[in-house]
Design a protein around this motif. Structure first.
Motif, PDB file in Angstrom:
ATOM      1  N   GLY A 216       0.952  -1.305   0.133  1.00  0.00           N
ATOM      2  CA  GLY A 216      -0.019  -0.082  -0.052  1.00  0.00           C
ATOM      3  C   GLY A 216       0.864   1.315  -0.054  1.00  0.00           C
ATOM      4  O   GLY A 216       2.115   1.196  -0.144  1.00  0.00           O
ATOM      5  N   HIS A 217       0.259   2.325   0.372  1.00  0.00           N
ATOM      6  CA  HIS A 217       0.855   3.530   0.430  1.00  0.00           C
ATOM      7  C   HIS A 217       1.007   4.322   1.412  1.00  0.00           C
ATOM      8  O   HIS A 217      -0.101   4.429   2.281  1.00  0.00           O
ATOM      9  N   LEU A 218       1.786   5.199   1.771  1.00  0.00           N
ATOM     10  CA  LEU A 218       1.878   5.978   3.030  1.00  0.00           C
ATOM     11  C   LEU A 218       0.922   7.150   2.686  1.00  0.00           C
ATOM     12  O   LEU A 218       0.546   7.736   1.640  1.00  0.00           O
ATOM     13  N   SER A 219       0.275   7.592   3.622  1.00  0.00           N
ATOM     14  CA  SER A 219      -0.557   8.817   3.872  1.00  0.00           C
ATOM     15  C   SER A 219       0.291   9.942   3.906  1.00  0.00           C
ATOM     16  O   SER A 219       1.324   9.774   4.150  1.00  0.00           O
ATOM     17  N   GLU A 220      -0.122  11.102   3.691  1.00  0.00           N
ATOM     18  CA  GLU A 220       0.772  12.336   3.609  1.00  0.00           C
ATOM     19  C   GLU A 220       1.171  12.683   5.103  1.00  0.00           C
ATOM     20  O   GLU A 220       2.275  13.050   5.199  1.00  0.00           O
ATOM     21  N   GLU A 221       0.350  12.181   5.960  1.00  0.00           N
ATOM     22  CA  GLU A 221       0.652  12.519   7.340  1.00  0.00           C
ATOM     23  C   GLU A 221       1.869  11.573   7.808  1.00  0.00           C
ATOM     24  O   GLU A 221       2.827  12.168   8.399  1.00  0.00           O
ATOM     25  N   GLN A 222       1.897  10.383   7.361  1.00  0.00           N
ATOM     26  CA  GLN A 222       2.717   9.450   7.700  1.00  0.00           C
ATOM     27  C   GLN A 222       4.112   9.727   6.952  1.00  0.00           C
ATOM     28  O   GLN A 222       5.148   9.729   7.547  1.00  0.00           O
ATOM     29  N   HIS A 223       3.976  10.166   5.851  1.00  0.00           N
ATOM     30  CA  HIS A 223       5.226  10.471   5.016  1.00  0.00           C
ATOM     31  C   HIS A 223       5.966  11.738   5.751  1.00  0.00           C
ATOM     32  O   HIS A 223       7.027  11.527   5.882  1.00  0.00           O
ATOM     33  N   GLN A 224       5.184  12.736   5.982  1.00  0.00           N
ATOM     34  CA  GLN A 224       5.739  13.776   6.740  1.00  0.00           C
ATOM     35  C   GLN A 224       6.377  13.439   8.242  1.00  0.00           C
ATOM     36  O   GLN A 224       7.507  13.861   8.547  1.00  0.00           O
ATOM     37  N   LEU A 225       5.784  12.733   8.988  1.00  0.00           N
ATOM     38  CA  LEU A 225       6.325  12.078  10.354  1.00  0.00           C
ATOM     39  C   LEU A 225       7.613  11.374  10.001  1.00  0.00           C
ATOM     40  O   LEU A 225       8.599  11.502  10.869  1.00  0.00           O
TER      41      LEU A 225
ATOM     42  N   ASP B 227      15.706   2.611  16.881  1.00  0.00           N
ATOM     43  CA  ASP B 227      14.918   3.680  16.016  1.00  0.00           C
ATOM     44  C   ASP B 227      13.805   2.886  15.048  1.00  0.00           C
ATOM     45  O   ASP B 227      12.894   3.574  14.674  1.00  0.00           O
ATOM     46  N   ILE B 228      13.869   1.519  15.063  1.00  0.00           N
ATOM     47  CA  ILE B 228      13.058   0.915  14.047  1.00  0.00           C
ATOM     48  C   ILE B 228      11.570   0.880  14.762  1.00  0.00           C
ATOM     49  O   ILE B 228      10.520   0.763  14.123  1.00  0.00           O
ATOM     50  N   TYR B 229      11.468   0.597  16.166  1.00  0.00           N
ATOM     51  CA  TYR B 229      10.369   0.649  16.886  1.00  0.00           C
ATOM     52  C   TYR B 229       9.341   1.985  16.569  1.00  0.00           C
ATOM     53  O   TYR B 229       8.280   2.049  16.373  1.00  0.00           O
ATOM     54  N   GLU B 230      10.186   3.087  16.563  1.00  0.00           N
ATOM     55  CA  GLU B 230       9.455   4.421  15.901  1.00  0.00           C
ATOM     56  C   GLU B 230       9.025   4.558  14.585  1.00  0.00           C
ATOM     57  O   GLU B 230       8.063   4.834  14.391  1.00  0.00           O
ATOM     58  N   LEU B 231      10.024   3.819  13.901  1.00  0.00           N
ATOM     59  CA  LEU B 231       9.497   3.712  12.493  1.00  0.00           C
ATOM     60  C   LEU B 231       8.235   2.715  12.141  1.00  0.00           C
ATOM     61  O   LEU B 231       7.301   3.259  11.482  1.00  0.00           O
ATOM     62  N   PHE B 232       8.157   1.848  12.691  1.00  0.00           N
ATOM     63  CA  PHE B 232       6.873   0.973  12.719  1.00  0.00           C
ATOM     64  C   PHE B 232       5.757   1.402  13.579  1.00  0.00           C
ATOM     65  O   PHE B 232       4.481   1.195  13.157  1.00  0.00           O
ATOM     66  N   ASP B 233       6.102   2.382  14.625  1.00  0.00           N
ATOM     67  CA  ASP B 233       4.688   3.019  15.334  1.00  0.00           C
ATOM     68  C   ASP B 233       4.212   3.993  14.263  1.00  0.00           C
ATOM     69  O   ASP B 233       2.801   4.188  14.217  1.00  0.00           O
ATOM     70  N   ILE B 234       4.874   4.578  13.410  1.00  0.00           N
ATOM     71  CA  ILE B 234       4.452   5.745  12.353  1.00  0.00           C
ATOM     72  C   ILE B 234       3.642   4.803  11.175  1.00  0.00           C
ATOM     73  O   ILE B 234       2.634   5.136  10.879  1.00  0.00           O
TER      74      ILE B 234
END
Length: 328
Positions: A246-255, A283-290
């Motif tokens: 799938g694709h990232l949302s604009e919010e996810q991409h910005q975060l 940092d991988i945990y923060e990546l997956f949280d987003i």
């Protein structure tokens, strides 16, 4: 136990600009060692202070402070004695006389080192064979290919019998086949002749292939001094490619961009791929949280294959705070 053959201690060098009279610090407290029998890569972007450092090692420029010793001999206090232990092959064919033949060049430069033709005759024959130049020994240098000229320049340096050979861009301008031939010759020199080699090059494939360790200079300072394999491993374990269904949302991409500014996002019609370098493993945990914000399924997670050119660019561009190491 490794034995240093070159010791560079706290080198500093500044120059005054001709027009503005402004003082520029080219080298700012550089220290490192070169171990006997190793192939060391001495690297840095243009203007980093690498060339000035090389010139001080070779005795061509006097440092403002600091010291260089070669085989235990101080390069300033006993310059001529120290320089007997190092030969330099400079980029740009400045090591040969074009209007002399191959053999005449070797005899001439041996003579500069105080050796007679008779004394070096048999050694010249050995080197001509080793470097595959025997059938060209009576050819004028200006008629040789670039690859043959480079091999001759290295052979001339070998004829000096010095312990250390400094090679500036040894494969620049060579075709692929000759480039690999020069690499193999350098391995033979270290393996069979017990020489120490310092290589400067912008060809990171050469550095990755030949060098055991690399010293990287930037802004007049040593920013990395470590084994090539360690640097490759360091970056490889933190570089990931993640395929999403799938694709990232604009919010996810910005975060993600705020947290991982070097992130690359490659969407296609159905899937998308994230390529990201993690500064710290957690940092991988923060990546997956987003990524969880939109519950996008993760298809695959792979470590990215990384080469030394990528490592070099990350280090000199200041993109990595952990990679700066001093594990000589």
């Amino acid at each position: 136990m490794t034995t240093p053959i070159i010791e560079v201690q706290n080198l500093k060098k500044s120059y005054k600009k001709r027009k503005t009279k402004e003082w520029i610090t080219a080298v700012n407290d550089i220290s490192f060692t070169v171990n006997k029998g190793e192939i060391l890569g001495l690297l840095g972007p243009n203007g980093a202070g690498k060339t000035t450092t090389i010139k001080m090692i070779c005795g061509l420029v006097r440092p403002d402070s600091g010291s260089v010793s070669i085989s235990g001999i101080d390069n300033q206090q006993k310059r001529l004695q120290a320089q007997e232990h190092i030969s330099a092959v400079l980029e740009g064919n400045r090591n040969l006389y074009w209007r002399l033949t191959v053999r005449e060049n070797m005899e001439y430069f041996a003579g500069n080192r105080g050796k007679s033709r008779k004394e070096v005759a048999s050694r010249i024959d050995e080197l001509l064979q080793q470097f595959r130049l025997k059938d060209k020994e009576n050819e004028m240098v200006n008629r040789l290919s670039r690859g043959m000229q480079q091999k001759l320049a290295i052979a001339v340096a070998m004829l000096a019998g010095s312990d250390v050979i400094l090679l500036d861009e040894p494969t620049l301008g060579l075709d692929i086949e000759t480039g690999y031939e020069v690499r193999e010759l350098l391995r033979e020199i270290v393996r069979n002749e017990q020489k120490t080699i310092i290589i400067t090059s912008h060809d990171m494939d050469v550095i990755q292939d030949l060098c055991e360790r690399t010293v990287i200079i930037n802004n007049g300072k040593v920013v990395t001094n470590d084994r090539v394999e360690n640097l490759l491993k360091l970056f490889e374990v933190r570089a990931y490619a993640i395929k999403l269904e799938g694709h990232l949302s604009e919010e996810q991409h910005q975060l993600l961009l705020e947290k991982f500014p070097l992130l690359e996002y490659k969407p296609d019609t159905v899937h998308s791929i994230l390529e990201v370098d993690l500064t710290q493993s957690q940092d991988i945990y923060e990546l997956f949280d987003i990524l969880k914000l939109e519950q996008i399924p993760v298809d695959t997670i792979d470590r990215k294959t990384i080469n030394f050119e990528q490592v070099f660019l990350k280090i000199v561009n200041g993109r990595d705070k952990v990679a700066v190491s001093q594990r000589a």
